[in-house]
Motif scaffolding. Structure first.
Motif, PDB file in Angstrom:
ATOM      1  N   PHE A 190       0.845  -1.197   0.000  1.00  0.00           N
ATOM      2  CA  PHE A 190       0.000   0.000   0.000  1.00  0.00           C
ATOM      3  C   PHE A 190       0.880   1.247   0.000  1.00  0.00           C
ATOM      4  O   PHE A 190       1.813   1.361   0.807  1.00  0.00           O
ATOM      5  N   LEU A 191       0.565   2.187  -0.900  1.00  0.00           N
ATOM      6  CA  LEU A 191       1.131   3.529  -0.873  1.00  0.00           C
ATOM      7  C   LEU A 191       0.008   4.466  -0.433  1.00  0.00           C
ATOM      8  O   LEU A 191      -0.905   4.780  -1.209  1.00  0.00           O
ATOM      9  N   VAL A 192       0.063   4.878   0.823  1.00  0.00           N
ATOM     10  CA  VAL A 192      -0.980   5.710   1.437  1.00  0.00           C
ATOM     11  C   VAL A 192      -0.453   7.135   1.441  1.00  0.00           C
ATOM     12  O   VAL A 192       0.478   7.469   2.188  1.00  0.00           O
ATOM     13  N   HIS A 193      -1.040   7.991   0.626  1.00  0.00           N
ATOM     14  CA  HIS A 193      -0.471   9.306   0.315  1.00  0.00           C
ATOM     15  C   HIS A 193      -1.357  10.419   0.869  1.00  0.00           C
ATOM     16  O   HIS A 193      -2.505  10.566   0.460  1.00  0.00           O
ATOM     17  N   SER A 194      -0.817  11.183   1.804  1.00  0.00           N
ATOM     18  CA  SER A 194      -1.506  12.356   2.351  1.00  0.00           C
ATOM     19  C   SER A 194      -2.807  12.000   3.058  1.00  0.00           C
ATOM     20  O   SER A 194      -3.869  12.566   2.785  1.00  0.00           O
ATOM     21  N   ARG A 195      -2.716  11.066   3.982  1.00  0.00           N
ATOM     22  CA  ARG A 195      -3.868  10.781   4.837  1.00  0.00           C
ATOM     23  C   ARG A 195      -3.865  11.731   6.020  1.00  0.00           C
ATOM     24  O   ARG A 195      -2.867  12.373   6.341  1.00  0.00           O
ATOM     25  N   GLY A 196      -5.018  11.843   6.676  1.00  0.00           N
ATOM     26  CA  GLY A 196      -5.107  12.527   7.945  1.00  0.00           C
ATOM     27  C   GLY A 196      -4.978  11.526   9.080  1.00  0.00           C
ATOM     28  O   GLY A 196      -4.653  10.356   8.882  1.00  0.00           O
ATOM     29  N   GLY A 197      -5.255  11.995  10.285  1.00  0.00           N
ATOM     30  CA  GLY A 197      -5.089  11.120  11.434  1.00  0.00           C
ATOM     31  C   GLY A 197      -6.133  10.040  11.550  1.00  0.00           C
ATOM     32  O   GLY A 197      -5.859   8.956  12.073  1.00  0.00           O
ATOM     33  N   ALA A 198      -7.343  10.305  11.075  1.00  0.00           N
ATOM     34  CA  ALA A 198      -8.434   9.353  11.219  1.00  0.00           C
ATOM     35  C   ALA A 198      -8.484   8.406  10.027  1.00  0.00           C
ATOM     36  O   ALA A 198      -7.880   8.652   8.983  1.00  0.00           O
ATOM     37  N   ALA A 199      -9.202   7.325  10.197  1.00  0.00           N
ATOM     38  CA  ALA A 199      -9.535   6.434   9.092  1.00  0.00           C
ATOM     39  C   ALA A 199     -10.926   6.788   8.588  1.00  0.00           C
ATOM     40  O   ALA A 199     -11.761   7.337   9.330  1.00  0.00           O
ATOM     41  N   ALA A 200     -11.200   6.487   7.320  1.00  0.00           N
ATOM     42  CA  ALA A 200     -12.538   6.744   6.775  1.00  0.00           C
ATOM     43  C   ALA A 200     -13.559   5.835   7.451  1.00  0.00           C
ATOM     44  O   ALA A 200     -13.245   4.708   7.847  1.00  0.00           O
ATOM     45  N   PRO A 201     -14.799   6.284   7.581  1.00  0.00           N
ATOM     46  CA  PRO A 201     -15.849   5.410   8.107  1.00  0.00           C
ATOM     47  C   PRO A 201     -16.183   4.314   7.107  1.00  0.00           C
ATOM     48  O   PRO A 201     -15.749   4.338   5.958  1.00  0.00           O
ATOM     49  N   ASP A 210     -18.875  10.935   4.471  1.00  0.00           N
ATOM     50  CA  ASP A 210     -18.800  12.329   4.913  1.00  0.00           C
ATOM     51  C   ASP A 210     -17.347  12.639   5.244  1.00  0.00           C
ATOM     52  O   ASP A 210     -16.878  12.396   6.361  1.00  0.00           O
ATOM     53  N   ILE A 211     -16.594  13.141   4.253  1.00  0.00           N
ATOM     54  CA  ILE A 211     -15.164  13.349   4.473  1.00  0.00           C
ATOM     55  C   ILE A 211     -14.926  14.480   5.468  1.00  0.00           C
ATOM     56  O   ILE A 211     -13.973  14.437   6.260  1.00  0.00           O
ATOM     57  N   ALA A 212     -15.792  15.507   5.477  1.00  0.00           N
ATOM     58  CA  ALA A 212     -15.604  16.601   6.439  1.00  0.00           C
ATOM     59  C   ALA A 212     -15.765  16.080   7.863  1.00  0.00           C
ATOM     60  O   ALA A 212     -14.980  16.428   8.759  1.00  0.00           O
ATOM     61  N   GLY A 213     -16.765  15.228   8.084  1.00  0.00           N
ATOM     62  CA  GLY A 213     -16.955  14.646   9.405  1.00  0.00           C
ATOM     63  C   GLY A 213     -15.835  13.693   9.783  1.00  0.00           C
ATOM     64  O   GLY A 213     -15.504  13.540  10.963  1.00  0.00           O
ATOM     65  N   THR A 214     -15.234  13.065   8.787  1.00  0.00           N
ATOM     66  CA  THR A 214     -14.157  12.122   9.041  1.00  0.00           C
ATOM     67  C   THR A 214     -12.960  12.805   9.698  1.00  0.00           C
ATOM     68  O   THR A 214     -12.246  12.181  10.500  1.00  0.00           O
ATOM     69  N   LEU A 215     -12.726  14.067   9.364  1.00  0.00           N
ATOM     70  CA  LEU A 215     -11.555  14.766   9.884  1.00  0.00           C
ATOM     71  C   LEU A 215     -11.534  14.794  11.409  1.00  0.00           C
ATOM     72  O   LEU A 215     -10.455  14.863  12.003  1.00  0.00           O
ATOM     73  N   GLY A 216     -12.687  14.727  12.034  1.00  0.00           N
ATOM     74  CA  GLY A 216     -12.751  14.752  13.487  1.00  0.00           C
ATOM     75  C   GLY A 216     -12.717  13.382  14.125  1.00  0.00           C
ATOM     76  O   GLY A 216     -12.899  13.259  15.337  1.00  0.00           O
ATOM     77  N   VAL A 239       0.490  16.749   8.361  1.00  0.00           N
ATOM     78  CA  VAL A 239       0.903  16.294   9.685  1.00  0.00           C
ATOM     79  C   VAL A 239       0.337  17.187  10.781  1.00  0.00           C
ATOM     80  O   VAL A 239      -0.197  16.710  11.788  1.00  0.00           O
ATOM     81  N   VAL A 240       0.478  18.502  10.615  1.00  0.00           N
ATOM     82  CA  VAL A 240      -0.047  19.467  11.577  1.00  0.00           C
ATOM     83  C   VAL A 240      -1.057  20.342  10.851  1.00  0.00           C
ATOM     84  O   VAL A 240      -0.764  20.872   9.783  1.00  0.00           O
ATOM     85  N   GLY A 241      -2.234  20.495  11.410  1.00  0.00           N
ATOM     86  CA  GLY A 241      -3.254  21.314  10.763  1.00  0.00           C
ATOM     87  C   GLY A 241      -4.570  20.584  10.677  1.00  0.00           C
ATOM     88  O   GLY A 241      -4.858  19.671  11.451  1.00  0.00           O
ATOM     89  N   ILE A 242      -5.365  20.954   9.680  1.00  0.00           N
ATOM     90  CA  ILE A 242      -6.731  20.463   9.602  1.00  0.00           C
ATOM     91  C   ILE A 242      -6.803  18.939   9.447  1.00  0.00           C
ATOM     92  O   ILE A 242      -7.714  18.288   9.952  1.00  0.00           O
ATOM     93  N   LEU A 243      -5.826  18.332   8.771  1.00  0.00           N
ATOM     94  CA  LEU A 243      -5.858  16.885   8.575  1.00  0.00           C
ATOM     95  C   LEU A 243      -5.322  16.131   9.787  1.00  0.00           C
ATOM     96  O   LEU A 243      -5.693  14.974  10.010  1.00  0.00           O
ATOM     97  N   LEU A 358     -11.801  28.796   1.645  1.00  0.00           N
ATOM     98  CA  LEU A 358     -11.575  27.480   2.238  1.00  0.00           C
ATOM     99  C   LEU A 358     -10.837  26.546   1.286  1.00  0.00           C
ATOM    100  O   LEU A 358     -10.054  25.698   1.716  1.00  0.00           O
ATOM    101  N   THR A 359     -11.081  26.709  -0.003  1.00  0.00           N
ATOM    102  CA  THR A 359     -10.421  25.869  -0.999  1.00  0.00           C
ATOM    103  C   THR A 359      -8.908  25.901  -0.842  1.00  0.00           C
ATOM    104  O   THR A 359      -8.228  24.901  -1.080  1.00  0.00           O
ATOM    105  N   CYS A 360      -8.374  27.035  -0.407  1.00  0.00           N
ATOM    106  CA  CYS A 360      -6.918  27.210  -0.375  1.00  0.00           C
ATOM    107  C   CYS A 360      -6.264  26.612   0.867  1.00  0.00           C
ATOM    108  O   CYS A 360      -5.031  26.667   0.997  1.00  0.00           O
ATOM    109  N   LEU A 361      -7.032  26.038   1.773  1.00  0.00           N
ATOM    110  CA  LEU A 361      -6.465  25.485   3.000  1.00  0.00           C
ATOM    111  C   LEU A 361      -5.460  24.372   2.733  1.00  0.00           C
ATOM    112  O   LEU A 361      -4.571  24.129   3.543  1.00  0.00           O
ATOM    113  N   LEU A 362      -5.607  23.682   1.624  1.00  0.00           N
ATOM    114  CA  LEU A 362      -4.811  22.482   1.365  1.00  0.00           C
ATOM    115  C   LEU A 362      -3.641  22.716   0.418  1.00  0.00           C
ATOM    116  O   LEU A 362      -2.903  21.771   0.130  1.00  0.00           O
ATOM    117  N   PHE A 363      -3.462  23.945  -0.068  1.00  0.00           N
ATOM    118  CA  PHE A 363      -2.538  24.165  -1.172  1.00  0.00           C
ATOM    119  C   PHE A 363      -1.219  24.822  -0.777  1.00  0.00           C
ATOM    120  O   PHE A 363      -0.359  25.027  -1.634  1.00  0.00           O
TER     121      PHE A 363
END
Length: 422
Positions: A190-201, A210-216, A239-243, A358-363
């Protein structure tokens, strides 16, 4: 090379957990319901004589309201020169049936983001049907099984299957690796690229994740008893921030590597292309060479699966009290280093500029160093070029950039920015 769009259909299974999903990744899932599905896969394959035996199966990303293939974009040079086959899977409900758009831009909205393939082109895609993201994990399994059997690949004879996915798809691959891979055994790495801390439901019926809800969600590691290699590639944004990948960090092991890349963003100019200048961000988006490290990650994972040669271990980005440690110019400390970070004329950051949409949060951002500061750092252009080439060679020698990509990395040098002498 041949590119084909193929139908994939059958009965897909959903999964229920035996208990709350644990943060150690050791999910125990039970197959639950079956529903018919009909989706599509995109195949890009080399001539049989050039095939290296490895198939990349990318979980297409739907955060923008369309099926997108960010990892194909990042990895295309290595895929083509290395003779990999690539299969992009429309695994999720939004791509087929439409639904909420997590990351929207004016251009994507005008192009029909969130409508789904069936509505956008009913003549071509009217027979497709997706029962909901509860079934996406088994759809991804069936795509992998079809690739391994050769049914999707013409005269190619696959030897290895690598699952790849970026952003929302990396969240999904985390869940897949932790819960479904132990049941299916479909993928060899597996190449897991740019995940956040949580796993998807595990998803629902008739709707998307619900990807927005997944972030929490709860920070969750990759299970340590998976039995196949996993390389997790993280940008500075992740690593640090919204994800918030930070609390899901885990040690390297016989089957796990974590590469964190300094001066990179979740999505950057290389991925966005001309769209990067039309987003309305208050500062230029990140223009770091994440893609060269991604290509090295792919080859490292392939070698790991192929002959057991483990990738190099990488230093972590430096974090103190939940924030990055940065040098006097604002450049993050630690992590995998590239010449534009260690021999800078710009500050490459994974952080967005304040005040943007908000679009620019990830760039991320690219902020020029002051001319005086550039002059302080480099006596003249020759000194800059020498330092830059030394840093490039160090990245190649460390195994984080491929020798074939040294020239591309040197292309990021900007000696014309060095205009003063001490």
């Amino acid at each position: 090379w041949i590119e084909e769009e193929l139908a994939l259909s059958g009965a897909a299974t959903s999964y229920n957990p035996e208990s709350d999903l644990p943060t150690d990744g050791r999910f125990v899932l039970d197959p639950t319901y079956e529903e018919d599905f009909a989706t599509r896969v995109i195949v890009r394959r080399p001539p049989a004589a050039d095939f290296n035996g490895t198939v990349l199966v990318e979980w297409l990303n739907v955060s923008g309201g369309f099926d997108a293939s960010p990892d194909y974009t990042y990895l295309a040079d290595e895929i083509l020169r290395g003779g990999y086959a690539w299969v992009g899977v429309s695994a999720q409900h939004v791509g087929i049936e439409g639904g909420p758009v997590a990351v929207s831009t004016p251009a994507s909205a005008a192009a029909g983001a969130g409508k789904g393939l069936r509505a956008m082109d009913p003549e071509r895609y009217g027979d497709l049907h997706h029962p909901g993201d509860a079934f996406s994990y088994d759809i991804f399994t069936q795509a992998g099984d079809a690739a391994r059997s050769g049914a999707l690949l013409g005269d190619l004879e696959p030897e290895r299957l690598l699952a790849v996915g970026e952003s929302q798809s990396a969240f999904a691959l985390t869940t897949y690796a932790n819960g479904v891979q132990p049941l299916s055994g479909t993928y060899d790495g597996f190449l897991v690229h740019s995940r956040g801390g949580a796993a998807a439901p595990l998803g629902g019926y008739g709707t998307g994740i619900d990807i927005a809800g997944t972030l929490g969600g709860d920070p969750t590691i990759i299970r340590t008893d998976l039995g196949v290699p996993v390389l997790t590639l993280e940008s500075e944004t992740d690593v640090v921030g919204i994800l918030n990948y930070l609390p899901a960090r885990q040690p390297d092991s016989d089957t796990f590597r974590l590469w964190e890349v300094a001066g990179t963003a979740h999505a950057d100019r290389y991925l966005l292309g001309p769209l990067a200048d039309r987003l309305g961000c208050p500062a230029p988006v990140n223009d770091g060479p994440q893609h060269v490290v991604a290509k090295a990650a792919l080859r490292a994972l392939d070698d790991w699966v192929r002959d057991g040669t483990a990738p190099p271990e990488a230093p972590r980005l430096a974090v103190a009290d939940g924030a990055y440690e940065r040098d006097r110019d604002g450049i993050v400390v630690g992590g995998i280093r590239t010449p534009p970070v260690d021999v800078p004329v710009d500050v490459l950051s994974g952080d967005p500029a304040p005040g943007g949409p908000l679009t620019c949060l990830l760039f991320g951002t690219t902020t020029p160093l002051a001319e005086q500061r550039v002059a302080e750092r480099y006596a003249d252009r020759a000194a800059y070029v020498a330092a830059y080439e030394k840093a490039a060679d160090a990245a190649v020698d460390a195994g984080f950039v491929l020798p074939e990509d040294r020239a591309a990395l040197l292309g990021y040098a900007q000696p014309d920015r060095v205009t003063a002498t001490r």
